[in-house]
Design a protein around this motif. Structure first.
Motif, mmCIF file in Angstrom:
data_model
loop_
_atom_site.group_PDB
_atom_site.id
_atom_site.type_symbol
_atom_site.label_atom_id
_atom_site.label_comp_id
_atom_site.label_asym_id
_atom_site.label_seq_id
_atom_site.Cartn_x
_atom_site.Cartn_y
_atom_site.Cartn_z
ATOM 1 N N VAL A 104 37.701 42.052 38.053
ATOM 2 C CA VAL A 104 39.100 42.421 38.269
ATOM 3 C C VAL A 104 39.972 41.348 37.647
ATOM 4 O O VAL A 104 39.514 40.252 37.302
ATOM 5 C CB VAL A 104 39.419 42.552 39.780
ATOM 6 C CG1 VAL A 104 38.585 43.662 40.407
ATOM 7 C CG2 VAL A 104 39.203 41.219 40.503
ATOM 8 N N ASP A 105 41.274 41.651 37.481
ATOM 9 C CA ASP A 105 42.195 40.624 37.003
ATOM 10 C C ASP A 105 42.778 39.859 38.179
ATOM 11 O O ASP A 105 42.418 40.093 39.337
ATOM 12 C CB ASP A 105 43.272 41.227 36.110
ATOM 13 C CG ASP A 105 44.218 42.161 36.853
ATOM 14 O OD1 ASP A 105 44.176 42.209 38.099
ATOM 15 O OD2 ASP A 105 45.009 42.854 36.167
ATOM 16 N N ALA A 106 43.707 38.937 37.871
ATOM 17 C CA ALA A 106 44.256 38.077 38.918
ATOM 18 C C ALA A 106 44.990 38.861 39.997
ATOM 19 O O ALA A 106 45.112 38.404 41.143
ATOM 20 C CB ALA A 106 45.187 37.031 38.308
ATOM 21 N N GLY A 111 43.920 41.750 41.086
ATOM 22 C CA GLY A 111 42.945 42.607 41.745
ATOM 23 C C GLY A 111 42.730 43.937 41.064
ATOM 24 O O GLY A 111 42.006 44.785 41.593
ATOM 25 N N GLN A 130 38.930 45.875 35.757
ATOM 26 C CA GLN A 130 38.887 45.707 34.303
ATOM 27 C C GLN A 130 37.791 46.623 33.750
ATOM 28 O O GLN A 130 36.604 46.307 33.828
ATOM 29 C CB GLN A 130 38.621 44.249 33.934
ATOM 30 C CG GLN A 130 39.669 43.278 34.473
ATOM 31 C CD GLN A 130 41.042 43.540 33.875
ATOM 32 O OE1 GLN A 130 41.284 43.248 32.713
ATOM 33 N NE2 GLN A 130 41.938 44.082 34.678
ATOM 34 N N TYR A 161 31.589 31.473 36.776
ATOM 35 C CA TYR A 161 32.830 31.985 37.350
ATOM 36 C C TYR A 161 34.017 31.356 36.632
ATOM 37 O O TYR A 161 34.243 30.140 36.739
ATOM 38 C CB TYR A 161 32.898 31.662 38.832
ATOM 39 C CG TYR A 161 31.898 32.372 39.695
ATOM 40 C CD1 TYR A 161 31.992 33.744 39.910
ATOM 41 C CD2 TYR A 161 30.851 31.673 40.292
ATOM 42 C CE1 TYR A 161 31.080 34.402 40.720
ATOM 43 C CE2 TYR A 161 29.943 32.333 41.107
ATOM 44 C CZ TYR A 161 30.047 33.693 41.312
ATOM 45 O OH TYR A 161 29.145 34.340 42.099
ATOM 46 N N GLY A 162 34.761 32.182 35.888
ATOM 47 C CA GLY A 162 36.012 31.755 35.283
ATOM 48 C C GLY A 162 35.904 30.624 34.282
ATOM 49 O O GLY A 162 36.797 29.775 34.212
ATOM 50 N N ASP A 175 30.616 38.740 41.330
ATOM 51 C CA ASP A 175 31.984 39.221 41.138
ATOM 52 C C ASP A 175 32.792 38.127 40.453
ATOM 53 O O ASP A 175 32.600 36.940 40.704
ATOM 54 C CB ASP A 175 32.632 39.558 42.481
ATOM 55 C CG ASP A 175 31.929 40.716 43.178
ATOM 56 O OD1 ASP A 175 31.367 41.581 42.475
ATOM 57 O OD2 ASP A 175 31.932 40.748 44.421
ATOM 58 N N ASP A 176 33.711 38.524 39.573
ATOM 59 C CA ASP A 176 34.510 37.519 38.882
ATOM 60 C C ASP A 176 35.906 38.063 38.619
ATOM 61 O O ASP A 176 36.124 39.288 38.615
ATOM 62 C CB ASP A 176 33.849 37.099 37.572
ATOM 63 C CG ASP A 176 34.301 35.709 37.113
ATOM 64 O OD1 ASP A 176 35.006 35.033 37.883
ATOM 65 O OD2 ASP A 176 33.935 35.307 35.993
ATOM 66 N N THR A 177 36.832 37.127 38.389
ATOM 67 C CA THR A 177 38.212 37.465 38.067
ATOM 68 C C THR A 177 38.485 37.117 36.614
ATOM 69 O O THR A 177 38.247 35.974 36.182
ATOM 70 C CB THR A 177 39.187 36.687 38.974
ATOM 71 O OG1 THR A 177 38.945 37.049 40.333
ATOM 72 C CG2 THR A 177 40.629 37.007 38.602
ATOM 73 N N TRP A 178 38.933 38.113 35.846
ATOM 74 C CA TRP A 178 39.268 37.908 34.434
ATOM 75 C C TRP A 178 40.560 37.111 34.346
ATOM 76 O O TRP A 178 41.613 37.529 34.808
ATOM 77 C CB TRP A 178 39.405 39.245 33.738
ATOM 78 C CG TRP A 178 39.613 39.191 32.261
ATOM 79 C CD1 TRP A 178 40.746 39.495 31.583
ATOM 80 C CD2 TRP A 178 38.647 38.810 31.279
ATOM 81 N NE1 TRP A 178 40.560 39.330 30.230
ATOM 82 C CE2 TRP A 178 39.272 38.908 30.015
ATOM 83 C CE3 TRP A 178 37.324 38.397 31.333
ATOM 84 C CZ2 TRP A 178 38.610 38.620 28.825
ATOM 85 C CZ3 TRP A 178 36.664 38.097 30.160
ATOM 86 C CH2 TRP A 178 37.302 38.205 28.920
#
Length: 783
Positions: free
Chosen positions: A316-318, A320, A323, A375-376, A397-400
């Protein structure tokens, strides 16, 4: 096959187990006599004949009591010949290995006579007793390893525990027992600790040995549920990091190794997944159980195949938001295994059947302009390592992270007028526009290369530059596009004037170097072509010819093989000029042999009519065969220079020069083949030390030497071959002037380039004189 005795092989032939090849349309005979080192004829020597080109077995013969042999029906061509006796194979004339053997040419109806003298031999013999002093059982392996050449000769003990092994003269170490428990005389566990024995011609050396006490590792390997044994699969025994023995399971999945006292690991390769698994259930040796075995002890090492694992997650992006359409890679840290998936509409992804091990996870946006590691992280070396056990499900899980955005506008460099139609290319992403503004989003931060490519219908030139971007911010840049010109080409048959399609043209300038790999745009069915936009200047045209026509530099009234004789084509800004027609003639070729400074033929030398990038190879070249022979075709009937690039020699032009314009030019006739042998010389070398100016660590560099007159690349050196403190030595053919270009590169930054000494282009670079022989020392600071 060369280890099979004559009687055994003859039996196989008679039984149909090994068929002799059918006689070729052209065949000859190989005969001769085989004598021992003292000159006495030797019977029952097995003689085998192999193709010198591919090593394939052709036919055989055997010697009679008078030592004479004859093989008929040998297919015409180049051959090598081996002789087998007393467990030893030698190759004519008197060589131990096939690579050193001479090549003999068999012609139709002719006889090649090869008289061979056996290499001198001696004998290693002795008695082997068990740890308790009793004779060992029949069939214990005995190995003699020659210390200079590495020959490994073997036999077995008889029913009395004795052995005798015929060997070449030389110095040997003698080992006893199977791979898993091999010891070395006298009673050493490592080959390097063994005593050596020297064998002289006709001599016998006695090497007796008493076996060390041993232990046993045994076990049963089963399917994942433990209920069914794994039959007939490979099992490997490790001591330290080395695999020292291989065995296989029986029908019930059981295996056994006899071992010397020590520490061992066991692995196996199950057919169900094809990967190596270490006992118990480990993905690599570092996680395997170490089994300590004492004399007389039996250690049990059972295991079951681990089930496949799964790795899954959601991106997901920052804010939520999912993506979708992102490429996900799950790669093992040792690069042995890799898996991939695309994120779905909800950002989720999953890979299955993952082999247990340690992994990194990476994500790539749909345009592939940016990569992120979980992660990131932006670099692989900073990524999290995820241990994946057999049968497990690991969630990542990670945040793009926010990317950078670039907005590009373009203007005419002379007038400042807006240019509305172009494409912006950066980091693999491309955005085209018709309204004068191109925006590329989700880019990595840092200094990146930017190309602005105007539409092909106009006269503006492509612009290459760099931009510096910041994550989460938008950068706007205006690019100034210079104006160039174009060239109109045509192609005709020189004899008939008929228009020719598929003639492809490349424009080069005197002094700018060789031809690129591959051709440019090509003529249509009317034999015409208008090329792309070029910077104003004077050019020469090279025509890559279709079909049976020969390539040429385009002259004012016909073709040539010499760029200096080509027509000058002056390109002016904002206009299309017409080049002289390429008048194509029928092709000819050049053939010959390339030899080195030692006079020996060179295999895989690159022969070409150009000298383009040494690191990239060229479609405009041919390679020499195993006998150094080459044939290069598609040459127009003119005089051509040839360049040769070969291992252990500097690149050089025919005549052993570095200047193409001073090279020997070989005349070619239409439909004919000219002969030109090329004897290479060693030349000179550029040596020195490379120092990098201040910058990030971990950077690589490359030096390229180009001839100062022609611009042809004549030598190259990469930092991975450098010595301590950046020391380099770059062979260069002597007695020429060169200019030195350099590039410095790293994984996360565009390359920086320049020329010696402090120049930004070839024209202003300092000229370096290369002596005819010897070293020219030149210390360089790059960056």
């Amino acid at each position: 096959m060369t280890r099979i005795g004559g009687a055994v092989l003859a039996g196989l032939l008679a039984a149909g187990g090994l068929a002799a090849p059918a006689a070729a349309a052209g065949t000859g005979t190989v005969d001769g006599v085989f004598v021992d080192a003292g000159g006495a004829p030797v019977g029952e020597v097995w003689v085998e004949i192999f193709s010198a080109d591919d090593g394939g077995w052709l036919t055989y013969a055997s010697s009679g009591d008078d030592g004479r042999f004859q093989a008929t029906g040998v297919p015409a061509g180049d051959v090598k010949v081996s002789f087998y006796r007393a467990g030893l194979t030698q190759w004519a004339p008197g060589k131990r290995v096939q690579e050193d053997a001479a090549t003999y040419t068999v012609t139709d109806g002719a006889t090649v006579t090869i008289d061979e003298r056996g290499l001198p031999t001696g004998t290693i013999a002795g008695a082997v007793t068990a740890a308790d002093g009793a004779p060992v059982a029949d069939g214990l392996p005995v190995h003699a390893v020659e210390t200079e050449h590495g020959d490994n000769l073997s036999t077995w003990t008889d029913e009395n525990g004795r052995y005798a092994l015929t060997v070449w003269t030389g110095t040997y170490r003698v080992g006893f027992g199977p791979e898993s428990a091999r010891q070395w005389a006298p009673r050493k566990t490592a080959e390097q600790d063994a005593d050596t024995v020297t064998i002289v011609e006709g001599g016998t050396v006695e090497v007796d040995e008493q076996l060390l006490p041993t232990g046993t590792i045994r076990g049963r390997l089963t399917a994942a549920d433990g209920s069914t044994g794994l039959p007939y699969i490979d099992v490997f025994l490790y001591r330290g990091t080395e695999s020292i023995a291989r065995n296989s399971t029986n029908e019930d999945g059981r295996y056994e190794f006899t071992v010397l006292p020590g520490d061992y690991a066991v692995s196996f390769r199950a057919e169900t997944n094809g990967s190596e698994q270490f006992v118990p259930g480990a993905a690599d040796l570092s996680k395997a159980e170490i089994h300590r075995v004492a004399a007389g002890q039996t250690v049990v090492a059972d295991d079951s195949v681990v089930g496949p694992a799964s790795v899954q997650g959601r991106l997901v992006d920052a804010a939520g938001r999912p993506q979708a359409g992102f490429q996900v890679f799950v790669n093992s840290t040792d690069d042995e295994y890799g898996y991939g998936d695309l994120t779905g509409a909800d950002g989720s992804w999953r890979v299955t059947d993952v082999h247990p091990g340690d992994y990194r996870v990476s994500f790539h946006n749909p345009s592939w302009s940016r990569t992120q590691y979980a992660y990131g992280k932006t670099r692989s070396e900073d990524a999290q390592v995820f241990p994946v056990a057999g049968g497990a499900t690991v969630t990542v899980d990670d945040t793009w992270l926010p990317g950078a955005t670039l907005t590009v506008t373009a203007v005419d460099a002379a007038t400042g007028a807006a240019v509305s139609r172009f494409c912006a290319q950066i980091e693999g992403a491309e955005q085209c526009t018709t309204n004068g503004t191109a925006t590329v989003a989700d880019l990595p931060a840092g200094r990146l290369g930017l190309a602005v490519v105007p539409e092909s219908t106009g006269y503006h030139l492509r612009n290459d530059s760099t931009v510096t971007l910041t994550a989460g911010r938008t950068v706007t840049t205006t690019v100034r596009l210079a104006t160039g010109g174009k060239v109109s080409f045509s192609s005709v048959d020189a004899a008939t004037g008929r228009a020719l399609r598929d003639t492809c043209f490349v424009l080069e300038s005197l002094g700018s170097g060789g031809l690129p790999d591959g051709a440019g745009d090509c003529t249509n069915s009317q034999g015409r072509l208008t090329g792309g936009t070029l910077a104003p200047g004077t050019y020469e045209a090279f025509a890559f010819a279709p079909g049976t026509y020969g390539n040429q530099w385009v002259g004012a009234t016909g073709g040539t093989g010499d760029q200096r004789a080509a027509a000058r084509i002056v390109v002016v800004a904002g206009a299309t000029v017409t080049a002289p027609a390429a008048r194509l003639d029928r092709a000819g070729s050049i053939t010959g042999v390339v030899t080195g400074a030692d006079g020996a033929a060179i295999e895989d030398a690159d022969v070409s009519f150009t000298a383009w990038s040494m690191g990239a190879g060229s479609s405009n070249s041919v390679s020499t065969d195993a006998r150094g022979r080459y044939t290069i075709g598609k040459l127009g009937p003119y005089a051509w220079p040839l360049s040769v690039t070969a291992a252990d020699h500097p690149r050089q032009w025919s005549g052993n020069v570095g200047d193409r314009f001073q090279a020997v030019h070989i005349p070619v006739t239409a439909g004919g083949t000219a002969t030109h042998d090329i004897a290479l010389t060693k030349g000179a070398a550029l040596t020195g030390k490379v120092t990098l100016a201040d910058g990030p660590p971990g950077r690589g560099w490359r030096l390229t030497a180009v001839n100062a007159v022609t611009g042809d690349q004549m030598a190259e050196f990469d930092s991975y071959s450098a010595g301590p403190d950046g020391a380099y030595r770059m062979p260069v053919i002597g007695d020429q002037q060169v200019k030195i270009s350099w590039s410095v590169h790293s994984d996360d930054q565009p390359a920086t380039t320049g020329w010696y000494d402090g120049a930004t282009d070839q024209a202003s670079a300092t000229t370096v004189d290369i002596p005819a022989t010897g070293d020219k020392t030149l210390d360089l600071t790059l960056g």
